[in-house]
Enzyme design. Structure first.
Site, PDB file in Angstrom:
ATOM      1  N   LEU B 205      56.351  33.945  38.758  1.00  0.00           N
ATOM      2  CA  LEU B 205      56.532  33.931  37.302  1.00  0.00           C
ATOM      3  C   LEU B 205      55.388  33.093  36.760  1.00  0.00           C
ATOM      4  O   LEU B 205      55.189  31.955  37.211  1.00  0.00           O
ATOM      5  CB  LEU B 205      57.880  33.314  36.914  1.00  0.00           C
ATOM      6  CG  LEU B 205      58.160  33.258  35.400  1.00  0.00           C
ATOM      7  CD1 LEU B 205      59.661  33.390  35.150  1.00  0.00           C
ATOM      8  CD2 LEU B 205      57.653  31.979  34.758  1.00  0.00           C
ATOM      9  N   HIS B 399      46.933  48.095  40.896  1.00  0.00           N
ATOM     10  CA  HIS B 399      48.093  47.240  40.607  1.00  0.00           C
ATOM     11  C   HIS B 399      47.791  45.757  40.697  1.00  0.00           C
ATOM     12  O   HIS B 399      48.584  44.943  40.251  1.00  0.00           O
ATOM     13  CB  HIS B 399      49.275  47.600  41.488  1.00  0.00           C
ATOM     14  CG  HIS B 399      49.270  46.949  42.852  1.00  0.00           C
ATOM     15  ND1 HIS B 399      48.216  47.030  43.718  1.00  0.00           N
ATOM     16  CD2 HIS B 399      50.218  46.222  43.495  1.00  0.00           C
ATOM     17  CE1 HIS B 399      48.509  46.373  44.826  1.00  0.00           C
ATOM     18  NE2 HIS B 399      49.701  45.868  44.729  1.00  0.00           N
ATOM     19  N   GLY B 400      46.689  45.381  41.310  1.00  0.00           N
ATOM     20  CA  GLY B 400      46.426  43.949  41.428  1.00  0.00           C
ATOM     21  C   GLY B 400      45.057  43.708  42.019  1.00  0.00           C
ATOM     22  O   GLY B 400      44.223  44.615  42.070  1.00  0.00           O
ATOM     23  N   ALA B 401      44.857  42.501  42.481  1.00  0.00           N
ATOM     24  CA  ALA B 401      43.551  42.174  43.046  1.00  0.00           C
ATOM     25  C   ALA B 401      43.433  42.722  44.464  1.00  0.00           C
ATOM     26  O   ALA B 401      42.388  43.202  44.870  1.00  0.00           O
ATOM     27  CB  ALA B 401      43.369  40.659  43.053  1.00  0.00           C
ATOM     28  N   GLY B 402      44.517  42.662  45.210  1.00  0.00           N
ATOM     29  CA  GLY B 402      44.456  43.025  46.622  1.00  0.00           C
ATOM     30  C   GLY B 402      43.901  41.858  47.418  1.00  0.00           C
ATOM     31  O   GLY B 402      43.010  41.130  46.950  1.00  0.00           O
ATOM     32  N   LYS B 475      55.829  29.953  42.116  1.00  0.00           N
ATOM     33  CA  LYS B 475      55.670  30.785  43.312  1.00  0.00           C
ATOM     34  C   LYS B 475      56.894  30.632  44.195  1.00  0.00           C
ATOM     35  O   LYS B 475      57.384  29.524  44.363  1.00  0.00           O
ATOM     36  CB  LYS B 475      54.474  30.259  44.127  1.00  0.00           C
ATOM     37  CG  LYS B 475      53.160  30.815  43.696  1.00  0.00           C
ATOM     38  CD  LYS B 475      52.928  32.101  44.419  1.00  0.00           C
ATOM     39  CE  LYS B 475      51.559  32.670  44.204  1.00  0.00           C
ATOM     40  NZ  LYS B 475      51.571  34.121  44.345  1.00  0.00           N
TER      41      LYS B 475
END
Lengths: 147, 476
Positions: B205, B399-402, B475
């Site tokens: 979050l 969807h993201g950085a990877g 996290k």
């Protein structure tokens, strides 16, 4: 985190091997059962390197069409017990009869302050799945676990 | 990967011509540097997916693709049930309907700064996160079924959400076609006390600031302005989804061989859509989608309560909630014909362009928000779906950085405590039960999310609207 851990038979050990997003587990032992036990220790080490007391005992049984699928079943059964009981395990005793497995797990409830759990295994996969005996009769059992 | 292994169609389109048992080509969208940094396994897995029965058009991989199980993470593939098409548990992933929601806080960065530390501590105390955490909600059998049918709508009806949110959630908050009776007792048991929990690993979050606007008109339509504060939640269907994934992966290995499907690799386990196992999986998977939608709605509700305490009179309003691990039936134009296809997106985000029939009225003129999570120290992005994505990849984007390196390598390179201190010095407060978890998720362990979204934009999948920088990260 070190590559190897506790010795049981002298040959018994485990390691993590790198995978881009997830983590690879490999257990070694003089028997297939011992390699499975070591891989389960590697699974706990994905979550924590802190001491886990073998205070509570849990029994599990599983079976599968072949020994590689049985290995995935075994890890998934341990993951299930970790998730539902909110426990970590530090001792494992496995017996394998054909493609049926009986396992005893010893562990304790997660103590967030003491175990500082790093991440949660979601499930064992068929990626990099291998259960084999090498030329020196050493068993190994490996696969990628999704975290 | 060696770029020479591909036919380069343009700057960001890399094609593998069908060969051997491939039924369609494989296409990767990325710039040359991203291709060079990608694991060879992405090539292998994109090719393997192209061999599956009933695949339509191509096997695609997004700019953030990396090695998954069976399908690459960042993989998109559509199957036609009328041409022997299959559904694959490995094409969805273990964390079914894992996704992202972004909520607008209605305040500015300057409002946060005086209470940033207290807010971080409060979020960390009240949002259950990490291994061993338990939610405040326990579901009995009746409520479990209601949740698996109702998704976010169920959460709202129980008082853990706001009815206004539903319009801003994919499927209006409830995935149709869920079959709770196909969800095993073990999957239910794993979820019984996990509603409203964040999970661990790369789930988070974040309280974020809008750091840069790329497209003023779309940003305005989305209600975003520079220095605005937003709250972003990344998580999925928790233990229930993991257990369903685990069980059907095994069932599909057995089903594939019973149906005579020759798998190039058994981790590609799949079942014909028109089969008992295929239908069971779809029913259970859709129930898990509802679980994820409900879970994010509940977490959003918790965040709302905490923000209301610090900023009375302000409400977190939902921009959008989108999943990136799904299989959905969608109409698509293929060769001039409208066909209903089963689109698998595994680590790929649906990205509908302007005018799409499924978008709510307020978003339809501009297009769907595509929410891209970065790493905890760098940036996240809000993109908007492009019409051209329909032809390019069945309306899908990254969807993201990877990850750029394994958890193992990250742990060797960084100390969690040090990462936390360095980020704090930059004004980013990290809260996590595990410093080792922080090291494993260190910003340097991820690819450059900026390069990923720039490639997605260049490829015509989705266009950048805003860049977000983190202020607080919880996290698991």
């Amino acid at each position: 985190m070190s590559e190897a851990a506790t010795a049981i038979s002298g040959k018994a050990r485990w390691e993590h091997f790198p995978h881009a997003a997830d983590v690879g587990l490999r257990g070694f032992g003089e028997t297939m059962a011992e390699a499975f036990e070591q891989a389960a220790l590697a699974l706990t080490a994905v979550v924590t390197t802190a001491d886990v007391r073998p205070a509570v005992l849990v029994d599990i049984d599983c079976e599968a069409p072949d020994v590689e699928l049985l290995f995935v079943e075994w890890l998934n059964a341990v993951i299930y017990e970790m998730a539902v009981r909110k426990m970590l395990f530090s001792r494992f005793a496995v017996t394998i009869d054909g493609t049926c497995l009986h396992g005893t797990l010893w562990g304790e409830p997660v103590d967030v302050a003491r175990h500082a759990p790093a991440c949660e295994p979601k499930g064992a996969t068929y990626t990099a799945l291998k259960v084999a005996k090498d030329e020196s009769s050493m068993w190994s059992a490996a696969c990628i676990v999704d975290v | 990967m060696d770029p020479a292994r591909f036919t380069r169609v343009d700057e960001t389109t890399w094609r593998i011509e069908p060969h051997g048992p491939m039924r369609v080509p494989a296409i990767i969208y990325a710039d040359e540097n991203l291709i060079r940094d990608m694991d060879d396994k992405v090539y292998e897995q994109a090719v393997n997916v192209a061999m599956l029965p009933g695949i339509v058009q191509a096997s695609y991989a997004m700019p953030d693709a990396h090695w998954g199980y069976g399908f690459p993470i960042g993989g998109v593939a559509a199957f036609d049930p009328e041409h022997g098409g299959v559904v694959s548990a490995g094409g969805v992933g273990f964390d079914i309907s894992c996704g992202v929601r972004t909520m607008l806080a209605g305040i500015k960065v300057a409002d946060i700064l005086p209470v940033q530390k207290m807010l971080a501590d409060s979020l960390f105390r009240q949002i259950p996160a990490g291994v061993g955490s338990t939610g405040a909600i326990t579901l009995d059998t009746v409520e479990m079924d209601a949740m698996l049918f109702g998704g976010a709508r169920w959460a709202v009806e129980r008082g853990w959400g706001d009815a206004c949110d539903l319009d801003r959630i994919e499927e209006r908050g409830t995935m149709a076609g869920a079959m709770p009776e196909r969800v095993s007792e073990r999957a239910r048991e794993r979820q019984r006390r996990e509603m409203g929990t964040l999970g661990s690993g790369n789930h988070y979050l974040e309280v974020q600031a809008i750091a840069e606007i790329f497209d003023t008109a779309v940003a305005e339509a989305y209600g975003l302005a520079e220095d605005d504060v937003v709250v972003t939640i990344h998580c999925g269907s928790r233990g229930l989804g993991h257990q369903i994934g685990t069980e059907f992966l095994k069932e599909m290995v057995i089903a594939a061989s019973a149906s005579g499907i020759a798998l190039p690799d058994r981790e590609l386990a799949c079942a014909p859509i028109h089969s008992d196992v295929g239908q069971s999986y779809l029913g259970a998977m859709r129930a898990a989608v509802n679980c994820a939608l409900a879970n994010r709605e509940i977490l959003g509700h918790f965040a709302r309560r905490i923000f209301a305490h610090f900023f009375p009179g302000q409400n977190l309003s939902l921009l959008f909630d989108v999943s990136h691990n799904t299989c959905k039936v969608e109409p698509h134009m293929v060769g001039g014909k409208r066909r209903h296809l089963f689109v698998h997106r595994k680590g790929a985000t649906r990205a509908f362009g302007p005018g799409h029939e499924s978008l709510p009225a307020r978003l339809r003129p501009v297009g769907q928000p595509v929410l891209i999570g970065g790493s905890m120290g760098t940036a996240s992005y809000i993109l908007v779906g492009e019409i051209s994505a329909e032809q390019k990849a069945f309306s899908s984007a990254c969807h993201g950085a990877g990850r750029a390196m394994s958890r193992h390598a990250a742990l060797k390179q960084w100390s969690g405590r040090k990462v936390q201190d360095e980020l704090a010095a930059q004004g980013i407060l990290i809260r996590s039960p595990s410093t080792r978890g922080i090291a494993e998720e260190a910003p340097g362990a991820y690819k450059d999310v900026g390069a990923v979204v720039a490639a997605a934009e260049h490829a015509g999948l989705a266009r950048r609207v805003a860049r977000l920088r983190p202020l607080i990260c919880i996290k698991g």
